[in-house]
Design an enzyme around this catalytic site. Structure first.
Site, short mmCIF file in Angstrom:
data_model
loop_
_atom_site.label_atom_id
_atom_site.label_comp_id
_atom_site.label_asym_id
_atom_site.label_seq_id
_atom_site.Cartn_x
_atom_site.Cartn_y
_atom_site.Cartn_z
N SER A 181 0.39 -1.08 -0.38
CA SER A 181 -0.02 -0.32 -0.15
C SER A 181 0.60 0.77 -0.24
CB SER A 181 -0.66 0.06 1.47
OG SER A 181 -1.66 1.65 1.62
N TYR A 233 -2.11 -1.21 11.47
CA TYR A 233 -1.90 -1.90 8.75
C TYR A 233 -0.61 -0.76 8.22
CZ TYR A 233 -3.76 -0.83 4.01
OH TYR A 233 -3.46 -0.82 2.27
#
Length: 159
Positions: A21, A34
């Site tokens: 990401s 995350y």
């Protein structure tokens, strides 16, 4: 799987594709767990790329920005932070709304899939593929701004 891939070194060895990401390069508040996993995947991918290159094994890292999904609905946030009595509650709620909004109107998952296919079919694939205009914009801003300005930009995005 690596022993098999190493044995195939004469026929290009193979490709490992890790989907990370943009948050593996640029942290965002409230989703710290995350972000931490994505930073770890970035480091792992870079490290094994060096280790596996002599065997003809390529490592590719896909770094999408916000993807059209229900990201926040599937996210687990600290119950303490969500408690209205928490000093973090208002901030957490504000960030949740912003992230949810970004993911509803974001790059579609098919774009990530197309990028993966493009990368693995490339004769000389890049190591990193940033997917989504938001990810490209954030990465360019991070490269071209002093940290204090970038930090203020992130704060302004949340406001």
């Amino acid at each position: 799987m690596l022993p098999i891939m190493r044995n195939l070194q004469n026929s290009s060895g193979g490709i490992i594709v890790n989907v990370s990401s943009i948050n593996g390069l640029i942290p965002f508040p409230v989703i710290s767990a995350y972000v931490g996993t994505k930073f770890a995947l970035e480091g792992l991918s870079e490290s094994i790329a060096y280790e596996l290159e002599p065997f003809g094994i390529k490592v590719i890292l896909i770094e999408p920005g916000a993807i059209g999904s229900n990201f926040m609905k599937g996210s687990v946030l600290s119950k303490r932070a969500l408690d209205p009595e928490s000093p973090h509650s208002e901030f957490v709620q504000k960030v949740r709304v912003k992230i949810s909004s970004d993911h509803e109107n974001a790059t579609q998952p098919e774009e990530v899939a197309k990028t993966i296919v493009q990368a693995i079919l490339s004769e000389k694939p890049e190591f990193r593929y940033v997917v989504g205009s938001d990810a490209v914009t954030l990465l360019e801003a991070r490269k071209n701004m002093p940290y204090s300005e970038f930090q203020q930009m992130i704060q302004n995005i949340i406001q």
